[in-house]
Design an enzyme around this catalytic site. Structure first.
Site, PDB file in Angstrom:
ATOM      1  N   ASP A   1     -12.088  -9.445   4.073  1.00  0.00           N
ATOM      2  CA  ASP A   1     -13.365  -9.435   3.346  1.00  0.00           C
ATOM      3  C   ASP A   1     -13.938 -10.853   3.249  1.00  0.00           C
ATOM      4  O   ASP A   1     -15.145 -11.059   3.366  1.00  0.00           O
ATOM      5  CB  ASP A   1     -13.197  -8.852   1.931  1.00  0.00           C
ATOM      6  CG  ASP A   1     -13.531  -7.357   1.883  1.00  0.00           C
ATOM      7  OD1 ASP A   1     -13.452  -6.706   2.942  1.00  0.00           O
ATOM      8  OD2 ASP A   1     -13.865  -6.855   0.795  1.00  0.00           O
TER       9      ASP A   1
ATOM     10  N   ASP B   1      -6.309  -7.230   3.717  1.00  0.00           N
ATOM     11  CA  ASP B   1      -7.457  -6.592   3.074  1.00  0.00           C
ATOM     12  C   ASP B   1      -8.362  -7.666   2.462  1.00  0.00           C
ATOM     13  O   ASP B   1      -9.575  -7.678   2.671  1.00  0.00           O
ATOM     14  CB  ASP B   1      -6.947  -5.623   1.996  1.00  0.00           C
ATOM     15  CG  ASP B   1      -8.070  -4.846   1.333  1.00  0.00           C
ATOM     16  OD1 ASP B   1      -9.011  -4.451   2.048  1.00  0.00           O
ATOM     17  OD2 ASP B   1      -8.010  -4.655   0.110  1.00  0.00           O
TER      18      ASP B   1
ATOM     19  N   ASP C   1      -2.849 -17.916   0.297  1.00  0.00           N
ATOM     20  CA  ASP C   1      -3.895 -18.463  -0.584  1.00  0.00           C
ATOM     21  C   ASP C   1      -4.566 -19.661   0.086  1.00  0.00           C
ATOM     22  O   ASP C   1      -5.798 -19.781   0.095  1.00  0.00           O
ATOM     23  CB  ASP C   1      -3.317 -18.837  -1.960  1.00  0.00           C
ATOM     24  CG  ASP C   1      -2.111 -19.766  -1.894  1.00  0.00           C
ATOM     25  OD1 ASP C   1      -1.516 -19.903  -0.798  1.00  0.00           O
ATOM     26  OD2 ASP C   1      -1.767 -20.369  -2.926  1.00  0.00           O
TER      27      ASP C   1
ATOM     28  N   TYR D   1       0.817  -1.219   0.000  1.00  0.00           N
ATOM     29  CA  TYR D   1       0.000   0.000   0.000  1.00  0.00           C
ATOM     30  C   TYR D   1       0.849   1.267   0.000  1.00  0.00           C
ATOM     31  O   TYR D   1       0.389   2.313  -0.441  1.00  0.00           O
ATOM     32  CB  TYR D   1      -0.921   0.022   1.229  1.00  0.00           C
ATOM     33  CG  TYR D   1      -2.258  -0.649   1.035  1.00  0.00           C
ATOM     34  CD1 TYR D   1      -2.344  -1.962   0.606  1.00  0.00           C
ATOM     35  CD2 TYR D   1      -3.438   0.043   1.297  1.00  0.00           C
ATOM     36  CE1 TYR D   1      -3.563  -2.578   0.444  1.00  0.00           C
ATOM     37  CE2 TYR D   1      -4.669  -0.571   1.144  1.00  0.00           C
ATOM     38  CZ  TYR D   1      -4.734  -1.886   0.715  1.00  0.00           C
ATOM     39  OH  TYR D   1      -5.946  -2.483   0.563  1.00  0.00           O
TER      40      TYR D   1
ATOM     41  N   LYS E   1       3.173 -15.309   1.735  1.00  0.00           N
ATOM     42  CA  LYS E   1       3.496 -16.199   0.616  1.00  0.00           C
ATOM     43  C   LYS E   1       5.015 -16.358   0.583  1.00  0.00           C
ATOM     44  O   LYS E   1       5.689 -15.867  -0.321  1.00  0.00           O
ATOM     45  CB  LYS E   1       2.950 -15.647  -0.704  1.00  0.00           C
ATOM     46  CG  LYS E   1       1.438 -15.678  -0.763  1.00  0.00           C
ATOM     47  CD  LYS E   1       0.776 -16.697  -1.617  1.00  0.00           C
ATOM     48  CE  LYS E   1       1.375 -16.985  -2.944  1.00  0.00           C
ATOM     49  NZ  LYS E   1       0.897 -18.331  -3.425  1.00  0.00           N
TER      50      LYS E   1
HETATM   51  C1  IPM Z   1     -10.452  -1.505   3.786  1.00  0.00           C
HETATM   52  C2  IPM Z   1     -10.720  -0.833   2.490  1.00  0.00           C
HETATM   53  C3  IPM Z   1      -9.600   0.154   2.210  1.00  0.00           C
HETATM   54  C4  IPM Z   1      -8.321  -0.624   2.037  1.00  0.00           C
HETATM   55  C5  IPM Z   1      -9.830   1.100   1.032  1.00  0.00           C
HETATM   56  C6  IPM Z   1     -11.133   1.852   1.148  1.00  0.00           C
HETATM   57  C7  IPM Z   1      -8.677   2.057   0.845  1.00  0.00           C
HETATM   58  O1  IPM Z   1     -10.873  -1.784   1.476  1.00  0.00           O
HETATM   59  O2  IPM Z   1     -10.332  -0.804   4.806  1.00  0.00           O
HETATM   60  O3  IPM Z   1     -10.395  -2.734   3.821  1.00  0.00           O
HETATM   61  O4  IPM Z   1      -8.022  -1.128   0.953  1.00  0.00           O
HETATM   62  O5  IPM Z   1      -7.592  -0.745   3.026  1.00  0.00           O
HETATM   63 MG    MG Z   2     -10.901  -3.783   2.197  1.00  0.00          MG
END
Ligand code: IPM
Ligand code: MG
Length: 368
Positions: A253, A249, A225, A142, A192
């Site tokens: 999710d 990230d 993975d 990032y 990884k």
């Molecule tokens: C998260 C989001 C952020 C990230 C975005 C909005 C920059 O996806 O907090 O998970 O990628 O960190």
């Molecule tokens: Mg995210």
């Protein structure tokens, strides 16, 4: 002594709506539990861009550095898609994370029993799930340099750099081990190492911190993975997962969806202790600004309210009050109260964003 201070940055889309419910909850804790906070509000994301031409002004950044905790709603929206990368709403969020040095991002994935059927996975795979992903938040791909889009010969090349120092790995590993000691005492580290040097170093450093400082905690390593696959196969094998910024990230999710709705998941981003002993901290829901439903009273405020519960626990040393708030939410869900995202075939009582907030307050009242 002065009241603890909170800076609210509601942001864009559903951010302001869900934050309105959090403000009700904060007021409740002041009135009924004697927990008074000095709350100020400011702009972030597209909302800040509209006023200041930047997604986070220097003045707001300075305020964020001074308060005991920042509560953030969400940033972004289609209106801002055309903006230059450097002033996109997301840059405001990334600036807060980076300049406050919030290196440990705690993303719990907890499955409330009442909504276990909302998960795309079978009930017995997710019911009772309680895992914590610790995502490194201030480094890795990032922020690594070099980055950019350059021209080489007759074509363009997009470049990002994955970069981790030993000390960056060590500090987030410590956060994970400390958390594990207060939970199931297990850490699984994901990278990884089979293809990335940064992964080799990550694995080595995590192992060394374990062996020298946390030998009592059970540590395992997994390729990221395979970790994603195991999260879907049998998530209850995990307690704390520690991983880098990008894998975290993605994996958070994935973990979020296990719980049934992205509208339920809070997060805490913590940095080093300040002079008063509290960690630098920002709390935000994992979900985004959901522009498609913004302004319609459809959003689920629970992720943002649970983020405030994390603030009570990690910034204000009010673990019991955090548990009270979490229990109130579990009660409301068990009673069948449902925002649109939680409305399934078995029905329930449909409520708006603000009605959900009111129900949670009623459950808090009943807890006294
Ligand atoms: C998260 C989001 C952020 C990230 C975005 C909005 C920059 O996806 O907090 O998970 O990628 O960190
Ligand atoms: Mg995210």
């Amino acid at each position: 002594m002065a009241n603890p201070s909170i800076l609210i940055l509601a942001g864009d889309g559903i951010g302001p709506e869900v934050m309105t419910e959090v403000k009700k909850i904060i007021t409740w804790f002041g009135a009924k539990r004697g927990l008074d906070f000095d709350v100020t509000e400011d702009l972030v994301g597209g909302a800040a861009y509209d006023v200041h031409g930047v997604p986070l002004s220097d003045a707001t950044m300075a305020k964020a550095q001074e308060v005991d905790a920042v509560l953030l709603g969400a940033v972004g929206g289609p209106k801002y898609d055309v903006l230059d990368f450097s002033v996109k709403p997301e840059r405001g969020l990334l600036r807060l994370r980076k300049e406050m040095d919030l290196y440990a991002n705690l993303r719990p994935a907890q499955c409330f029993d009442a909504i276990a059927d909302f998960s795309s996975l079978k009930r017995d795979v997710v019911a009772g799930l309680d895992i914590m992903i610790v995502r490194e938040l201030t480094s890795g791909i990032y922020f690594g340099e070099p980055r950019g889009i350059i021209t080489e010969g007759n074509e363009r090349v997009g470049i990002n750099t994955q970069r981790y120092t030993e000390s960056e790995i060590a500090r987030v590993a410590r956060s994970a081990f400390e958390l594990a000691r207060r939970r199931g005492n297990k850490v699984c580290s994901m990278e990884k190492a089979n293809v990335m040097e940064s992964g080799i170093l990550w694995r080595e450093v995590v192992q060394k911190i374990h062996d020298t400082e946390y030998p009592d905690v059970e540590l395992s390593h997994m390729y990221a993975d395979a970790g994603g696959m195991q999260l879907c196969r049998w998530p209850k094998q995990f307690d704390v997962i520690v991983t880098d910024n990008l894998f975290g990230d993605l994996l958070s999710d994935v973990a979020a969806m296990l719980t049934g709705s992205l509208g339920m998941l809070p997060s805490a981003s913590l940095g080093a202790p300040m002079a008063n002993g509290r960690p630098k901290a920002m709390y935000e829901p994992v979900h985004g600004s959901a522009p498609d439903i913004a302004g319609q009273g459809k959003a689920n405020p629970i992720a943002c309210i649970l983020s405030f519960a994390m603030a009570l626990r990690y910034s204000f040393d009010q673990g019991d009050e955090a548990a009270r708030l979490e229990a109130a939410i579990a009660k409301v869900l068990a009673d069948g109260v449902r925002t649109a995202d939680l409305m399934g075939p078995e029905g329930g009582t449909p409520v708006s964003t603000s009605e959900m907030g009111d129900k949670i307050i009623a459950a808090l009242d009943a807890s006294l």
